[in-house]
Design a protein around this motif. Structure first.
Motif, PDB file in Angstrom:
ATOM      1  N   PRO A 225       0.800  -1.230   0.000  1.00 14.81           N
ATOM      2  CA  PRO A 225       0.000   0.000   0.000  1.00 14.81           C
ATOM      3  C   PRO A 225       0.837   1.287   0.000  1.00 14.81           C
ATOM      4  CG  PRO A 225      -0.857  -1.547   1.610  1.00 14.81           C
ATOM      5  CD  PRO A 225       0.406  -2.141   1.080  1.00 14.81           C
ATOM      6  N   TYR A 226       2.020   1.280   0.607  1.00 13.34           N
ATOM      7  CA  TYR A 226       2.757   2.538   0.667  1.00 13.34           C
ATOM      8  C   TYR A 226       3.178   3.013  -0.722  1.00 13.34           C
ATOM      9  CZ  TYR A 226       7.199  -0.030   0.300  1.00 13.34           C
ATOM     10  OH  TYR A 226       8.219  -0.815  -0.121  1.00 13.34           O
ATOM     11  N   THR A 229       0.252   4.874  -1.929  1.00 18.00           N
ATOM     12  CA  THR A 229       0.259   6.175  -1.252  1.00 18.00           C
ATOM     13  C   THR A 229       1.191   7.135  -1.974  1.00 18.00           C
ATOM     14  OG1 THR A 229      -0.071   5.041   0.839  1.00 18.00           O
ATOM     15  CG2 THR A 229       0.620   7.336   0.958  1.00 18.00           C
ATOM     16  N   ALA A 232      -0.290   8.349  -5.021  1.00 18.29           N
ATOM     17  CA  ALA A 232      -1.397   9.256  -4.723  1.00 18.29           C
ATOM     18  C   ALA A 232      -0.896  10.640  -4.327  1.00 18.29           C
ATOM     19  CB  ALA A 232      -2.272   8.675  -3.615  1.00 18.29           C
TER      20      ALA A 232
ATOM     21  N   ARG B  64     -10.512   4.916  -7.021  1.00 20.52           N
ATOM     22  CA  ARG B  64      -9.203   4.902  -7.667  1.00 20.52           C
ATOM     23  C   ARG B  64      -9.286   5.374  -9.108  1.00 20.52           C
ATOM     24  NH1 ARG B  64      -8.736   2.332  -3.449  1.00 20.52           N
ATOM     25  NH2 ARG B  64      -6.796   1.811  -2.392  1.00 20.52           N
ATOM     26  N   MET B  67      -8.734   9.003  -9.206  1.00 22.24           N
ATOM     27  CA  MET B  67      -7.316   9.348  -9.093  1.00 22.24           C
ATOM     28  C   MET B  67      -6.497   8.796 -10.259  1.00 22.24           C
ATOM     29  SD  MET B  67      -6.513  10.936  -6.233  1.00 22.24           S
ATOM     30  CE  MET B  67      -5.195  10.478  -5.116  1.00 22.24           C
ATOM     31  N   LEU B  69      -5.706   5.740 -10.553  1.00 26.71           N
ATOM     32  CA  LEU B  69      -4.752   4.851  -9.875  1.00 26.71           C
ATOM     33  C   LEU B  69      -5.238   3.422  -9.948  1.00 26.71           C
ATOM     34  CD1 LEU B  69      -3.575   6.575  -6.580  1.00 26.71           C
ATOM     35  CD2 LEU B  69      -2.167   5.735  -8.439  1.00 26.71           C
ATOM     36  N   LYS B  72      -2.966  -2.301 -12.579  1.00 27.61           N
ATOM     37  CA  LYS B  72      -2.492  -2.336 -13.968  1.00 27.61           C
ATOM     38  C   LYS B  72      -3.347  -3.224 -14.867  1.00 27.61           C
ATOM     39  CE  LYS B  72       2.107  -0.616 -13.566  1.00 27.61           C
ATOM     40  NZ  LYS B  72       3.438  -0.863 -13.094  1.00 27.61           N
ATOM     41  N   ARG B  98      -2.497   7.348 -16.912  1.00 30.69           N
ATOM     42  CA  ARG B  98      -2.173   6.898 -15.568  1.00 30.69           C
ATOM     43  C   ARG B  98      -0.944   7.606 -15.000  1.00 30.69           C
ATOM     44  NH1 ARG B  98       0.053   3.026 -12.141  1.00 30.69           N
ATOM     45  NH2 ARG B  98      -1.519   1.853 -11.003  1.00 30.69           N
ATOM     46  N   ASN B  99       0.064   7.812 -15.835  1.00 28.27           N
ATOM     47  CA  ASN B  99       1.295   8.437 -15.343  1.00 28.27           C
ATOM     48  C   ASN B  99       1.532   9.802 -15.957  1.00 28.27           C
ATOM     49  OD1 ASN B  99       2.289   6.468 -13.527  1.00 28.27           O
ATOM     50  ND2 ASN B  99       2.730   5.151 -15.282  1.00 28.27           N
ATOM     51  N   ARG B 104      -0.647  13.902 -12.307  1.00 29.12           N
ATOM     52  CA  ARG B 104       0.252  14.006 -11.152  1.00 29.12           C
ATOM     53  C   ARG B 104       0.124  15.369 -10.474  1.00 29.12           C
ATOM     54  NH1 ARG B 104       5.513  13.618 -12.989  1.00 29.12           N
ATOM     55  NH2 ARG B 104       5.313  12.561 -14.982  1.00 29.12           N
ATOM     56  N   ARG B 107      -3.140  14.795  -8.263  1.00 32.83           N
ATOM     57  CA  ARG B 107      -2.930  13.898  -7.126  1.00 32.83           C
ATOM     58  C   ARG B 107      -2.111  14.602  -6.047  1.00 32.83           C
ATOM     59  NH1 ARG B 107      -0.334   8.961 -10.374  1.00 32.83           N
ATOM     60  NH2 ARG B 107      -2.156   8.214 -11.498  1.00 32.83           N
ATOM     61  N   MET B 113      -5.644  11.436  -0.529  1.00 31.60           N
ATOM     62  CA  MET B 113      -6.261  10.136  -0.341  1.00 31.60           C
ATOM     63  C   MET B 113      -5.735   9.482   0.938  1.00 31.60           C
ATOM     64  SD  MET B 113      -6.973   7.401  -3.285  1.00 31.60           S
ATOM     65  CE  MET B 113      -7.964   5.944  -3.021  1.00 31.60           C
ATOM     66  N   PHE B 115      -5.810   5.814   3.111  1.00 25.73           N
ATOM     67  CA  PHE B 115      -6.039   4.400   2.847  1.00 25.73           C
ATOM     68  C   PHE B 115      -6.434   3.660   4.111  1.00 25.73           C
ATOM     69  CE2 PHE B 115      -3.303   6.040  -0.409  1.00 25.73           C
ATOM     70  CZ  PHE B 115      -3.860   5.530  -1.554  1.00 25.73           C
ATOM     71  N   ALA B 121       0.459   1.687   4.849  1.00 23.32           N
ATOM     72  CA  ALA B 121       0.279   2.703   3.812  1.00 23.32           C
ATOM     73  C   ALA B 121       1.350   3.784   3.873  1.00 23.32           C
ATOM     74  CB  ALA B 121      -1.109   3.331   3.909  1.00 23.32           C
TER      75      ALA B 121
END
Lengths: 328, 349
Positions: A225-226, A229, A232, B64, B67, B69, B72, B98-99, B104, B107, B113, B115, B121
């Motif tokens: 998860p990090y 993050t 994000a 997601r 975002m 995100l 894949k 996506r990238n 960016r 975000r 966000m 989690f 996280a």
């Protein structure tokens, strides 16, 4: 942190004493001794020494004393006088024999270690972040080939290619004309032209395995998860990958740095023999074959010291690198 | 990129985010999973939208996709996500890669966000201060020293004790609640207009959960940001949300104000969910009602209304053949063929 280092260093001392004793005992374990091996070798060459002469040699070398006395004589000379004893076969002090080769060994091995990491880390990171892409499959194929082909075979193939097609003088580290010449730019150039084969051979074998390790570590970390993050937060993919999961995935590499130290010293014996490299590996092999006990014993002692020191370095590096270990 | 961000949409002034018919598919070996199958909702500036649904209903995947995100192997199968800032700046988020640089810049800056797992996280090998500083430096162009000051301020804002010292703490040195506070500080570090909270209290004990909810409510009114609060817990929704959307199998089945959801639900799934919440003093000595059957396996979603096999009101020939349309009752929306019936005789859950 200082207390941690001091504590580890103190613990290393009894370990080393124990290892030195065990290694001395093990060297003595095979039947016979240096004199037996020497006599056998002479017989092989068609010469002969009488049992009386053998007995005189044993007396002279102190081989008839109890093992504990021999051990004490050996270890106290090392610790108190830095004298590693005398190689019976080479008829020279062990320290000169070893130190002569040590610099070259360390140079070759550290260069190949750096090369291994320089290949393995970027390729492993790429393979993981582009899993199942064309290049990932390609690297996997090359990785398994590199892992599967024995180093000495690769060395032979490269030597043959270099000799037959590139018309290069291969084997050893210097051409004959530079062998005993003083150091100069020309000699350095000559060294470099010889050095690439052992470097390539040693680095490919090592890198092939490490790519797989790095790829697997990264795949584990990329799903955590990090990492999400970090994405994000708006960081670019390159920054996310290199600042977060790579940092964590490198831990196993760092914890094995310590083992690289003794491996650097013993080198890849077979490859070194095939390539006729004047490193420490072939010397150790020869010493063991001839039961040249002071030389072999010193080797094993140095290897163990390197292992213990290497592990200590690993522990310290890991504590410095990973806060979870440092604060544990 | 400039033309994309400046493109103007027809959005009401108070609107912050419009999610329109978003679809996300997972092509798997066993078949196509439509994890999100035409989800639409909107979020107004400064409001809290609760999204309730069981695991696998697509609530996190929808978030997601806002975002960009998505995992894949997910396929973005259509729909539009648009955002409008207080400054009037508009983004068509669904058109961003996506990238891409464009997403960016949204975000972390305009959308923060949080989690579910505060344990994992945050990066285990960086201090929480370093992680906050990286975001702040990226989007606000602050110097190291200024970013550190801001990180300490943020930690104070999320009521972290001793922020000057804990800014240098690693996640493993903090408790779960403290880590979630650090996570919140990270998410709000650039004063986002929208905060997406994906089950932020699910992994916490109830006391800590109450504290975190209190904190989020306070931050929301202080910073004037909107929150999309994803949860499977109706109690949490009642506490924090202004409006609620209920999701089932990749679709929104009902959207209403929090009062209407609790006192006049117009979808049998919402009603069934509410009935299965234990309450003090009521139903003593009786078994808690449960929803019959199981969530269908995602490869064989029932035709018609996806809830029909488990619904006690289902009409054969209608509910198992036709997908119910969105029916509106003022601000309330229900996707049920017989929603009108519930409008006449409110079912008390």
């Amino acid at each position: 942190m200082l207390a941690f280092i001091g504590n580890r260093a103190l613990l290393a001392i009894p370990t080393l004493i124990f290892i030195s004793f065990i290694s001395f005992v093990i060297i003595q374990l095979p039947p016979g001794d240096y004199v037996t091996a020497y006599a056998a070798q002479l017989r092989h060459a068609g010469e002969y020494i009488s049992p009386l002469q053998e007995e005189m040699m044993r007396d002279q070398f102190g081989l008839n004393d109890p093992m504990i006395v021999q051990y004490w004589r050996w270890i106290s000379d090392i610790v108190l006088r830095g004298d590693f004893g005398y190689s019976l076969e080479w008829n020279a002090p062990v320290s000169t024999l070893i130190w002569d080769r040590l610099m070259l060994t360390l140079a070759i091995s550290s260069a190949s270690l750096v090369l291994t990491w320089a290949i393995a880390i970027p390729v492993g990171v790429y393979s993981a972040s582009r899993q199942y892409s064309f290049l990932d499959h390609l690297f996997t194929v090359f990785g398994f080939l590199g892992k599967g082909i024995p180093d000495f075979l690769l060395a032979l193939i490269l030597m043959w290619l270099a000799f037959a097609y590139l018309n290069m003088d291969v084997g050893g580290l210097f051409s004959p004309e530079f062998q005993n010449a003083p150091w100069s730019l020309a000699k350095l150039g000559n060294l470099l032209s010889h050095l690439w084969i052992p470097l390539v051979v040693l680095a490919t074998g090592g890198a092939a395995g490490l790519i797989r390790v790095m790829r697997a570590n990264m795949l584990d970390e990329l799903g955590k998860p990090y990492v999400e993050t970090a994405y994000a937060q708006g960081l670019s993919e390159a920054r996310v990958v290199w600042t977060y999961p790579v940092r964590v995935a490198l831990n196993p590499f760092i914890s094995t740095v310590g083992w690289a130290l003794p491996a650097l010293f013993s080198g890849d014996v077979i490859t070194a023999v095939v390539l006729n490299l004047p490193t420490t590996g072939p010397l150790l092999l020869q010493a063991l074959k001839m039961q040249d006990m002071y030389l072999a014993g010193s080797f094993i002692l140095i290897l163990s010291v390197f292992t213990v020191v290497g592990t200590l370095i690993s522990d310290i590096l890991l504590a410095w690198f990973d806060p979870r270990i440092r604060n544990a | 990129m400039g033309s994309k961000t400046m493109k103007t949409f027809d959005m009401p002034q108070e609107r912050l985010l419009d999610v329109d018919n978003v679809q996300v598919h997972f092509p798997l070996r066993e078949g196509l999973v439509k994890a999100v199958d035409g989800v639409s909702y909107h979020v107004n500036k400064g409001e809290v939208l609760g999204i309730v649904g069981e695991s696998g209903s697509g609530k996190s995947i929808t978030a997601r996709s806002i975002m960009r995100l998505l995992p894949k192997r997910a396929v973005d199968a259509g729909g539009q996500v648009r955002m409008q800032l207080r400054s009037g700046e508009q983004f068509d988020l669904s058109s961003f890669g996506r990238n891409s640089r464009a997403i960016r810049q949204v975000r972390g800056k305009h959308i923060g966000m949080i989690f579910q797992e505060p344990m994992t996280a945050l990066s285990p090998v960086h201090t929480i201060g370093a992680q906050i500083m990286r975001t702040v430096q990226l989007h606000m162009g602050l110097s190291r020293a200024a970013a550190r000051e801001r990180a300490i301020d943020l930690l104070a804002k999320v009521q972290m004790p001793r922020p000057e010292q804990l800014v240098d703490a690693f996640p493993h040195q903090l408790s779960g609640g403290m880590r979630q506070r650090a996570m919140i500080a990270l998410a709000i570090s650039c004063d986002p207009a929208l905060l997406i909270a994906d089950e932020p209290t699910t992994a916490l004990d109830v006391t800590t959960e109450a504290q975190i909810l209190e904190l989020l409510k306070r931050l929301q009114s202080e910073l004037g940001m909107a929150i999309i609060f994803i949860t499977h817990n109706f109690g949490v929704v009642a506490d924090i949300a202004d409006r609620v959307s209920v999701m089932y199998l990749g679709r929104i089945v009902e959207t209403a104000t929090v009062d209407d959801i609790f006192y006049a639900p117009k979808h049998p799934y919402t009603q069934a969910l509410l009935r299965s919440i234990p309450r003090l003093g009521v139903d003593q000595g009786r078994r808690l009602p449960t929803i019959p059957g199981m969530v269908p396996d995602p490869f064989s979603v029932p035709p018609g209304c996806t809830f029909n096999p488990r619904c006690s009101h289902a009409l054969s020939g209608l509910c198992d053949t036709q997908t119910p349309p969105e029916k509106r009752f003022g601000s309330q929306m229900s996707r049920c063929h017989i929603a009108e019936q519930f409008a006449q005789e409110p079912v008390h859950a």
